[in-house]
Design an enzyme around this catalytic site. Structure first.
Site, short mmCIF file in Angstrom:
data_model
loop_
_atom_site.label_atom_id
_atom_site.label_comp_id
_atom_site.label_asym_id
_atom_site.label_seq_id
_atom_site.Cartn_x
_atom_site.Cartn_y
_atom_site.Cartn_z
N ASP A 1 0.84 -1.20 0.00
CA ASP A 1 0.00 0.00 0.00
C ASP A 1 0.87 1.24 0.00
OD1 ASP A 1 -2.23 -1.61 0.13
OD2 ASP A 1 -2.49 -1.39 2.30
N ARG A 2 0.35 2.31 -0.54
CA ARG A 2 1.09 3.56 -0.64
C ARG A 2 1.66 4.02 0.71
NH1 ARG A 2 -0.89 9.09 -3.68
NH2 ARG A 2 0.67 10.49 -2.82
#
Length: 335
Positions: A147-148
């Site tokens: 995930d970012r």
């Protein structure tokens, strides 16, 4: 920012051993950056793409020795003159985050706040940055994703053979991932495994989230307590399956959301953690164990906690004074 598109020339591309095994549609998507997927399928269906002078279907798998005819198409060009300086800073920072590199793979300690690839309003991600850093590499692809807002170990393949080998390991659950997360409250020792099916949901606002739902996909995560604090617990999470947001949702489902998780956490807990200097999701991919695709030896690569996360733990332990969370944000903001 994109500027006007410009046509390419007819290309005849020979396929070597490293390029064999991939589908023609995926080959074209990687080769024709900026061309919509719908156009890729259209030129294949119309027979404008030929392999060995013959029509092929999108699912055709390329073989060594094949010759691919790629027709002229209009490719969106990036106007790098207007690229924000933050992107350039991110690219430069990634060089110092490489944990291991050889002819086959790159193992990176991905910083939080940068997506693994461009898209959804993000021009530059990790993979685009690495291609800028390694312009002579003909092949660079993500093996898996983070995930970012998650930091830590990220694996990139430098050869298609390596990508296939590593994907096989993921498919057969032969790759071991270990994360560290700071969660609300006191995680109970007996809660060592969470088995809860996960379903992706799109809200009326358009936001995509994941929920525990009987109609979802089977999901399993093992947990281990690493450190306890007055209002939080540092846990180790080892996912068996690889569902979207799996660790984050499993923690929430147990009543222990991860600190500063914008989608799944609790505001009061997050505010308390921000007062202690936390400005990001406290989820870190700390360790990855896999078999090297060339040497066939087992490798374990560890990524140390970023300075901000380590300092927050010291504050919680009473060994350091808190700093303002905004002071911990890197210059340039989000990628």
């Amino acid at each position: 920012m994109n500027k006007d598109t410009s046509p390419t020339q007819v290309q005849f591309i020979g396929i070597d051993e490293d390029g064999a095994g991939q589908r023609i549609d995926n080959f074209l998507l990687a080769r024709l950056k900026g061309v919509p997927k719908s156009m890729i399928y259209r030129i294949v269906r119309k027979g404008e793409v030929r392999v060995n002078k013959k029509r092929v279907k999108p699912e055709y798998k390329l073989e060594a020795g094949d010759e691919v005819r790629v027709p002229p198409v209009r490719v969106a060009e990036k106007d790098y003159r207007t690229a924000p300086s933050a992107n350039l800073n991110r690219v430069a920072q990634l060089e110092d985050r490489i944990l291991f590199e050889d002819k086959h793979i790159i193992v990176l300690n991905k910083p939080a706040g940068i997506a693994v690839h461009g898209g959804s309003g993000v021009d530059y991600g990790v993979i685009e940055s690495l291609r800028t850093l390694r312009p002579t590499c003909k092949f660079l692809e993500l093996v898996h994703r983070l995930d970012r807002d998650t930091s830590g170990v990220l694996l990139i393949a430098k050869k298609r053979m390596a990508l296939r080998h590593l994907h096989d390991q993921l498919r057969h659950k032969q790759m071991q991932k270990v994360y560290q997360a700071l969660v609300r409250g006191k995680w109970q020792e007996h809660d060592r495994v969470v088995r809860a099916p996960l379903l992706k949901i799109t809200l009326k606002s358009g936001e995509r989230i994941v929920r525990v739902n009987a109609e979802g996909k089977p999901s399993e995560t093992y947990f281990k307590v690493l450190r306890r604090f007055d209002e939080a617990t540092l846990v180790e999470a080892s996912p068996v399956t690889g569902r979207t947001h799996q660790i984050r949702v499993h923690c929430q489902y147990q009543g222990h959301p991860i600190a500063c998780d914008e989608k799944y956490s609790e505001q009061g807990f997050d505010n308390s953690m921000r007062e202690k200097g936390l400005s990001r999701l406290f989820l870190h991919a700390a360790q990855l164990t896999f078999t090297h695709p060339d040497t066939e030896t087992e490798m374990t690569v560890q990524a140390p906690l970023d300075e901000e996360l380590a300092r927050v733990l010291e504050v919680l332990a009473g060994n350091a004074a808190p700093t303002k969370a905004k002071d911990n944000v890197k210059a340039g903001g989000k990628a």
